[in-house]
Design a protein around this motif. Structure first.
Motif, PDB file in Angstrom:
ATOM      1  N   UNK A 285      20.159  -5.610  25.572  1.00  0.00           N
ATOM      2  CA  UNK A 285      21.338  -5.151  24.849  1.00  0.00           C
ATOM      3  C   UNK A 285      22.532  -6.015  25.204  1.00  0.00           C
ATOM      4  N   UNK A 286      23.414  -6.268  24.247  1.00  0.00           N
ATOM      5  CA  UNK A 286      24.603  -7.070  24.548  1.00  0.00           C
ATOM      6  C   UNK A 286      25.492  -6.335  25.549  1.00  0.00           C
ATOM      7  N   UNK A 287      26.188  -7.061  26.406  1.00  0.00           N
ATOM      8  CA  UNK A 287      27.012  -6.419  27.431  1.00  0.00           C
ATOM      9  C   UNK A 287      28.141  -5.597  26.823  1.00  0.00           C
ATOM     10  N   UNK A 322      32.971  -5.406  22.241  1.00  0.00           N
ATOM     11  CA  UNK A 322      32.734  -4.713  20.978  1.00  0.00           C
ATOM     12  C   UNK A 322      31.326  -4.134  20.888  1.00  0.00           C
ATOM     13  N   UNK A 323      30.484  -4.388  21.864  1.00  0.00           N
ATOM     14  CA  UNK A 323      29.102  -3.904  21.833  1.00  0.00           C
ATOM     15  C   UNK A 323      29.061  -2.390  22.030  1.00  0.00           C
ATOM     16  N   UNK A 324      28.028  -1.733  21.507  1.00  0.00           N
ATOM     17  CA  UNK A 324      27.902  -0.284  21.718  1.00  0.00           C
ATOM     18  C   UNK A 324      27.607   0.034  23.178  1.00  0.00           C
ATOM     19  N   UNK A 325      27.853   1.270  23.601  1.00  0.00           N
ATOM     20  CA  UNK A 325      27.530   1.655  24.988  1.00  0.00           C
ATOM     21  C   UNK A 325      26.046   1.470  25.281  1.00  0.00           C
ATOM     22  N   UNK A 326      25.726   1.115  26.515  1.00  0.00           N
ATOM     23  CA  UNK A 326      24.337   0.978  26.914  1.00  0.00           C
ATOM     24  C   UNK A 326      23.695   2.352  27.085  1.00  0.00           C
ATOM     25  N   UNK A 327      22.383   2.384  27.013  1.00  0.00           N
ATOM     26  CA  UNK A 327      21.678   3.624  27.290  1.00  0.00           C
ATOM     27  C   UNK A 327      21.800   3.944  28.784  1.00  0.00           C
ATOM     28  N   UNK A 328      21.823   5.249  29.151  1.00  0.00           N
ATOM     29  CA  UNK A 328      21.927   5.617  30.572  1.00  0.00           C
ATOM     30  C   UNK A 328      20.812   4.979  31.395  1.00  0.00           C
TER      31      UNK A 328
END
Length: 345
Positions: A285-287, A322-328
């Protein structure tokens, strides 16, 4: 706190220290408040960070604090900044929900000052400190199980686990065993009572640190679920910050700092990479954050001299992409301590 120097129990007396927001200039530099920005002070306390941010023209600050005693300081700030300050009694782990309830869809900055405040430590009736005798309480919200409930109700294994994992106490098993034995005749209800028991078991520090320091830290973290709350706050900030928004976190001991460092390192895409010999199941995933260099930021010698409580402080900060939040991350949840959970969002 200085010991007696002769092997006897160190003193548990002393006067209160004035409240100073730690690393304030450094926090402001990291946040770089901008006109029109909305900022959240998740640990409002006496309002030190909030007032410093509000001194910048054209900003709005949302202050949160789980401690009901913060309302008095909040009323003072609201009187001075009636149009640009909003206060809510709430945990910073719920900041995403609070911001949306205020029709503030995103933030330009979040600051968190983790741990107990000097005001809480200096109020004997709160039971956070052994410096003066008080009820064995430690509840920031004055609700739910207290430290006395844990000390008098948890079994020996659970007590030892709390003291070891949340306080780094090497003598955790001996302390837990003594607590369980002594509480049969006399329950632990006062801070000095517990501090004196620990001082009988743990050797004094050459640096004059009281033997009960780690025990009290562990119980306070357990009572208030501070590490679980910290992780929820980090995740909520990730969800709520606008691109370019800044998350700034001040910590005071290694457990907090390790959790913040691991969270931000992973969010910045600097976690352990997979083996180049194995196929990747999916692209990383993007940072969600970028990490400026030169961290952690430490207090100056001048600040430590002025405010000894700042000596262990560390500031880490990151800028939202601007990337979405990462999964927990399940591994991060393993750092929050025994018998604790983090609410899934």
């Amino acid at each position: 706190m200085m010991g007696s120097g002769n092997g006897s129990q160190p003193p548990v007396t002393g006067g209160p220290a004035p409240h100073h927001p730690v690393l304030l200039p450094e926090v402001l530099t990291a946040l770089a408040p901008q006109t029109g920005g909305i900022y959240l002070d998740g640990t409002f306390g006496a309002g030190g960070y909030t007032r410093a941010i509000l001194a910048h023209s054209g900003v709005h600050v949302v202050g949160l604090d789980r401690d009901p005693t913060a309302k008095q300081a909040a009323a003072s700030v609201a009187a001075d900044y009636p149009d640009t300050f909003t206060f809510r009694q709430a945990r910073f782990g719920t900041l995403h929900d609070v911001v949306h309830s205020l029709d503030r869809p995103s933030l330009q900055g979040v600051v968190l000052d983790i741990g107990v405040s000097s005001m809480q430590l200096d109020q004997a009736e709160r039971g956070f400190s052994f410096r003066v005798d008080g009820p064995l309480d430690m509840r920031m919200e004055r609700d739910g199980p207290s430290a006395a409930d844990i000390v008098n109700g948890a079994d020996e294994t659970t007590l030892a686990s709390i003291l070891f994992h949340l306080g780094g106490e090497r003598d955790s098993r001996r302390i837990a065993r003594a607590i369980v034995a002594d509480r049969v005749a006399t329950p632990f209800l006062r801070t000095r009572q517990l501090a004196e028991l620990v001082a009988r078991i743990v050797r004094g520090s050459p640096k004059g640190i009281h033997p009960a320091t780690k025990t009290f830290q562990a119980l306070r973290i357990a009572v208030n679920d501070e590490l679980g709350e910290l992780l929820m706050g980090l995740e909520a900030a990730e969800q709520t910050l606008a691109p370019g928004g800044v998350l700034a976190v001040v910590t005071f001991h290694s457990l907090e700092d390790r959790l913040v460092k691991r969270f931000l390192t992973r969010a910045a895409g600097r976690g352990a990479a997979g083996s180049r010999h194995l196929p990747q199941a999916q692209a990383p995933a993007p940072p969600s954050f970028t990490l400026p260099s030169g961290q952690p930021v430490l207090p100056s010698a001048t600040e430590v001299e002025r405010n000894p409580r700042a000596r262990s402080a560390k500031l880490r900060y990151a800028i939202r992409t601007e990337a979405p939040p990462l999964k927990p991350d399940p591994e991060l949840r393993s750092l929050i301590g025994p018998n604790r959970t983090v609410t899934e969002r």
